[in-house]
Design an enzyme around this catalytic site. Structure first.
Site, PDB file in Angstrom:
ATOM      1  N   ARG A  94      31.567  15.946  29.043  1.00 12.79           N
ATOM      2  CA  ARG A  94      32.727  16.161  27.679  1.00 12.79           C
ATOM      3  C   ARG A  94      34.034  16.136  28.621  1.00 12.79           C
ATOM      4  O   ARG A  94      34.210  16.068  29.682  1.00 12.79           O
ATOM      5  CB  ARG A  94      32.412  17.358  26.967  1.00 12.79           C
ATOM      6  CG  ARG A  94      31.760  18.747  27.572  1.00 12.79           C
ATOM      7  CD  ARG A  94      32.545  19.273  28.731  1.00 12.79           C
ATOM      8  NE  ARG A  94      33.736  19.534  28.408  1.00 12.79           N
ATOM      9  CZ  ARG A  94      34.752  19.804  29.074  1.00 12.79           C
ATOM     10  NH1 ARG A  94      34.668  19.856  30.247  1.00 12.79           N
ATOM     11  NH2 ARG A  94      35.929  20.190  28.536  1.00 12.79           N
ATOM     12  N   GLY A  95      35.138  16.355  27.818  1.00 12.62           N
ATOM     13  CA  GLY A  95      36.199  16.159  28.524  1.00 12.62           C
ATOM     14  C   GLY A  95      36.908  14.625  27.984  1.00 12.62           C
ATOM     15  O   GLY A  95      36.185  13.740  28.525  1.00 12.62           O
ATOM     16  N   ALA A  96      38.092  14.697  27.736  1.00 14.55           N
ATOM     17  CA  ALA A  96      38.455  13.094  27.160  1.00 14.55           C
ATOM     18  C   ALA A  96      38.230  11.753  28.370  1.00 14.55           C
ATOM     19  O   ALA A  96      37.715  11.009  27.983  1.00 14.55           O
ATOM     20  CB  ALA A  96      39.825  13.167  26.575  1.00 14.55           C
TER      21      ALA A  96
ATOM     22  N   ARG B 256      31.526  10.314  19.746  1.00 14.44           N
ATOM     23  CA  ARG B 256      32.510  11.558  19.597  1.00 14.44           C
ATOM     24  C   ARG B 256      33.872  10.987  18.815  1.00 14.44           C
ATOM     25  O   ARG B 256      34.325   9.865  19.402  1.00 14.44           O
ATOM     26  CB  ARG B 256      32.826  12.304  20.568  1.00 14.44           C
ATOM     27  CG  ARG B 256      31.569  13.163  21.324  1.00 14.44           C
ATOM     28  CD  ARG B 256      31.928  14.286  22.225  1.00 14.44           C
ATOM     29  NE  ARG B 256      32.567  15.283  21.584  1.00 14.44           N
ATOM     30  CZ  ARG B 256      33.410  16.083  22.307  1.00 14.44           C
ATOM     31  NH1 ARG B 256      33.327  16.454  23.647  1.00 14.44           N
ATOM     32  NH2 ARG B 256      33.931  17.189  21.698  1.00 14.44           N
TER      33      ARG B 256
ATOM     34  N   GLN C 109      34.536  26.658  26.788  1.00  6.73           N
ATOM     35  CA  GLN C 109      34.554  25.743  28.162  1.00  6.73           C
ATOM     36  C   GLN C 109      35.661  26.497  29.017  1.00  6.73           C
ATOM     37  O   GLN C 109      35.437  26.208  30.240  1.00  6.73           O
ATOM     38  CB  GLN C 109      35.274  24.496  27.729  1.00  6.73           C
ATOM     39  CG  GLN C 109      34.381  23.314  26.833  1.00  6.73           C
ATOM     40  CD  GLN C 109      34.546  23.739  25.383  1.00  6.73           C
ATOM     41  OE1 GLN C 109      34.994  24.767  24.942  1.00  6.73           O
ATOM     42  NE2 GLN C 109      34.619  22.501  24.452  1.00  6.73           N
TER      43      GLN C 109
ATOM     44  N   ASP D  60      43.272  15.273  24.126  1.00  9.74           N
ATOM     45  CA  ASP D  60      42.340  14.395  23.902  1.00  9.74           C
ATOM     46  C   ASP D  60      42.946  13.126  23.361  1.00  9.74           C
ATOM     47  O   ASP D  60      42.312  12.045  23.044  1.00  9.74           O
ATOM     48  CB  ASP D  60      41.361  15.014  22.959  1.00  9.74           C
ATOM     49  CG  ASP D  60      40.589  15.933  23.735  1.00  9.74           C
ATOM     50  OD1 ASP D  60      40.855  17.010  23.691  1.00  9.74           O
ATOM     51  OD2 ASP D  60      39.648  15.760  24.142  1.00  9.74           O
TER      52      ASP D  60
ATOM     53  N   ASN E 250      44.508  18.470  20.880  1.00  8.27           N
ATOM     54  CA  ASN E 250      43.613  19.063  22.037  1.00  8.27           C
ATOM     55  C   ASN E 250      42.798  20.002  21.210  1.00  8.27           C
ATOM     56  O   ASN E 250      42.799  20.464  20.027  1.00  8.27           O
ATOM     57  CB  ASN E 250      44.639  19.743  23.104  1.00  8.27           C
ATOM     58  CG  ASN E 250      43.804  20.202  24.304  1.00  8.27           C
ATOM     59  OD1 ASN E 250      43.085  19.241  24.914  1.00  8.27           O
ATOM     60  ND2 ASN E 250      44.004  21.440  24.708  1.00  8.27           N
ATOM     61  N   LYS E 251      42.061  20.719  22.087  1.00 10.34           N
ATOM     62  CA  LYS E 251      40.964  21.731  21.762  1.00 10.34           C
ATOM     63  C   LYS E 251      41.694  22.666  20.749  1.00 10.34           C
ATOM     64  O   LYS E 251      42.736  23.123  20.897  1.00 10.34           O
ATOM     65  CB  LYS E 251      40.429  22.650  22.990  1.00 10.34           C
ATOM     66  CG  LYS E 251      39.353  23.470  22.723  1.00 10.34           C
ATOM     67  CD  LYS E 251      38.223  22.979  22.025  1.00 10.34           C
ATOM     68  CE  LYS E 251      37.700  21.740  23.012  1.00 10.34           C
ATOM     69  NZ  LYS E 251      36.581  21.143  21.974  1.00 10.34           N
TER      70      LYS E 251
HETATM   71  O1  MRU Z   1      35.134  19.220  23.357  1.00  7.17           O
HETATM   72  P1  MRU Z   1      35.487  19.007  24.829  1.00  7.17           P
HETATM   73  O2  MRU Z   1      34.943  19.901  25.644  1.00  7.17           O
HETATM   74  O3  MRU Z   1      35.124  17.505  25.084  1.00  7.17           O
HETATM   75  O4  MRU Z   1      37.148  19.133  24.690  1.00  7.17           O
HETATM   76  C1  MRU Z   1      37.985  18.836  25.998  1.00  7.17           C
HETATM   77  C2  MRU Z   1      39.342  19.250  25.616  1.00  7.17           C
HETATM   78  O5  MRU Z   1      39.861  19.664  24.692  1.00  7.17           O
HETATM   79  C3  MRU Z   1      40.161  18.883  26.932  1.00  7.17           C
HETATM   80  O6  MRU Z   1      41.262  19.936  26.917  1.00  7.17           O
HETATM   81  C4  MRU Z   1      40.606  17.708  26.750  1.00  7.17           C
HETATM   82  O7  MRU Z   1      39.603  16.731  26.504  1.00  7.17           O
HETATM   83  C5  MRU Z   1      41.423  17.209  27.798  1.00  7.17           C
HETATM   84  S1  MRU Z   1      40.448  16.724  29.334  1.00  7.17           S
HETATM   85  C6  MRU Z   1      41.370  16.426  30.564  1.00  7.17           C
END
Ligand code: MRU
Length: 369
Positions: free
Chosen positions: A53-55, A90, A203, A244, A254-255
Site C-alpha cells: 500500500r502507499g501510492a 484501488r 498505518q 495519494d 491523502n489519508k
Molecule cells: O491507504 P494507504 O495505506 O495506501 O494510504 C497511504 C497514504 O495515504 C499515504 O500517506 C500516501 O499514499 C502517501 S505515500 C508516500
C-alpha cells in the site's frame, strides 16, 4: 532503509529475474513476512488486500504486475486485460494509473516477443526512479528542517508531525514525508516525529512507528486527535504528510484526517508541507474535492481491532456494538490554500497551478494526451 540493521526495500526482483517479492504490510509490526508474487493476479490481490500500500508502492507493484502478465501471455488482448485488472484494484492513488500508462505506452508498439524483457526493465526503472525522487524530496525537505533547527537554541529538537505512513514502506525506499526526516537524522539533527496512529487501519502506529524505530529515529505515537493540542502548545514545528494525488491547482488528497491536521496547522501558524513525488500529480483534475474518487473501505476496519495479546497471539476483537452502521472513507482532500508548500524532487513549490506546471511541464503534456 534498515530493518534489524540490514538495508531492505519494500519490493524487489528475486535473483531468478522474474519473481517479485514484497514485504507483507498487513502483518506488521508483529510479523515480518515476505510475499512472493508470481502472477499478475497475485500482484493485483496484493494491492487490493493492502499487502502492499502507499501510492508510490502501489504504482511500482502494478508495473511489476504488468511484467508478470507479459510472462504468461504477450498478446495485445492480455496487455489490456492486465491493465484493466490492475487499475480496478484501488481508486484514489494516481500513481497506479501513472505506472500502468507508462507500461502500456512502452509495450504496445513492441513486437510481442520483446515485451516481457522490456516490461521487467521498465518496472525496475520505475522502482529506481521512485528511490531517486524520494532522495530529491529528502534534500529539499532537509533544507526546511535545517532552517527551523537554525532558528532554535543549539541542539533543541525539531518536532515534525506526520499522518498515516508516507515512509519507505509506502514507497520503494526512503519514503516521501520521511525522506527529509531520515536525512536530518543521518546528519545528526535532533529530530523527533509525532506519529498519528491513523485510524482505522493504523498505518502510523503499526508501520511508521515500526520503520522509524528500526532506523533509530526518535518518535512518539499519538492518537489521531492529539495534533491540535500539540500545535496549540508549540510542540509541533512543522507537519509533513504524503499524498495519494495532487490536482493541477494544488489540492492534496491523502489519508483521511489529513485535512483536519491542515486546519489545525493553519489556526496555529504551523507550516503544513506535503511531500509530493511527480508521479502523484494528476494534471487532468482541477478540483480535488469534487473530482477525486474517494475509496470507501470495509466496515470491519472500523468495527474491529487486531493486535498481539500478552501471551503472543494475534487476535482481532470487535469494538463497535453489533448492528451500529459504520462509514469508512479512506481519504480526504486538503484544499491548496491550506498547504504551505509541496516538497517535490525539483524543489519546494507553492501549491498552485503555475508552480506545478512550471516545475513539471512534461507532465502537463501527458495530461493533454
Ligand atoms: O491507504 P494507504 O495505506 O495506501 O494510504 C497511504 C497514504 O495515504 C499515504 O500517506 C500516501 O499514499 C502517501 S505515500 C508516500
Amino acid at each position: 532503509m534498515k530493518v534489524d540493521g540490514k538495508h531492505i526495500r519494500s519490493i524487489w526482483l528475486e535473483p531468478d529475474g522474474w519473481t517479485v517479492s514484497a514485504i507483507d504490510q498487513r502483518l506488521l509490526p508483529h510479523d515480518f513476512v515476505v510475499a512472493r508474487l508470481t502472477t499478475c493476479d497475485a500482484a493485483a490481490d496484493a494491492i487490493r488486500s493492502m499487502l502492499v500500500r502507499g501510492a508510490p508502492l502501489i504504482g511500482a507493484t502494478a508495473a511489476y504486475g504488468m511484467a508478470l502478465a507479459r510472462r504468461a501471455d504477450s498478446s495485445d488482448a492480455a496487455l489490456d486485460r492486465a491493465y484493466q485488472k490492475l487499475i480496478a484494484t484501488r481508486p484514489t492513488a494516481i500513481n497506479l494509473k501513472w505506472a500502468l500508462d507508462e507500461m502500456r505506452r512502452l509495450l504496445r508498439p513492441l513486437p510481442p516477443p520483446q515485451r516481457t524483457a522490456a516490461a521487467y526493465a521498465r518496472a525496475g526503472d520505475i522502482a529506481e526512479e521512485d528511490i531517486a525522487i524520494n532522495q530529491g524530496i529528502g534534500r529539499h525537505g532537509l533544507a526546511l528542517i535545517e532552517a527551523i533547527a537554525a532558528s532554535k537554541k543549539p541542539g533543541e529538537r525539531v518536532n515534525v508531525l506526520t499522518h498515516c505512513n508516507a515512509g519507505w514502506l509506502a514507497t520503494v525506499d526512503w519514503g516521501t514525508a520521511t525522506a527529509p526526516i531520515y536525512l536530518a537524522h543521518e546528519r545528526g539533527h535532533n529530530i523527533h516525529v509525532w506519529v498519528d496512529e491513523t485510524r482505522p487501519r493504523n498505518q502510523g502506529a503499526s508501520l511508521t512507528a515500526w520503520e522509524l524505530g528500526h532506523h533509530g529515529v526518535p518518535h512518539t505515537v499519538i492518537p489521531d486527535n492529539t495534533g491540535g493540542h500539540l500545535m496549540q502548545h508549540g510542540m509541533v514545528d512543522l507537519v509533513i504528510t504524503g499524498t495519494d494525488r495532487v490536482t493541477a491547482n494544488g489540492d492534496v488528497c491523502n489519508k483521511i484526517g489529513t485535512y483536519l491536521k491542515a486546519l489545525a496547522a493553519q489556526d496555529n501558524g504551523v507550516p503544513f508541507y506535503v511531500a509530493l513525488p511527480s508521479p502523484t500529480i494528476d494534471f487532468s483534475v482541477d478540483d480535488g474535492i469534487a473530482e477525486i474518487p474517494i475509496e470507501q473501505r470495509g466496515a470491519e476496519e472500523v468495527t474491529d481491532m487486531t493486535g498481539r495479546t500478552a501471551d503472543g497471539r494475534i487476535e482481532t476483537v470487535r469494538i463497535v456494538p453489533a448492528g451500529s452502521p459504520v462509514a469508512n472513507y479512506a481519504f480526504d482532500v486538503t484544499p491548496a490554500r491550506l498547504v504551505t508548500g509541496l516538497i517535490t524532487e525539483r524543489g519546494v513549490l507553492k501549491a498552485d497551478r503555475a508552480a506545478l506546471a512550471a516545475a513539471f511541464p512534461e507532465r502537463t503534456a501527458d495530461a493533454a494526451e
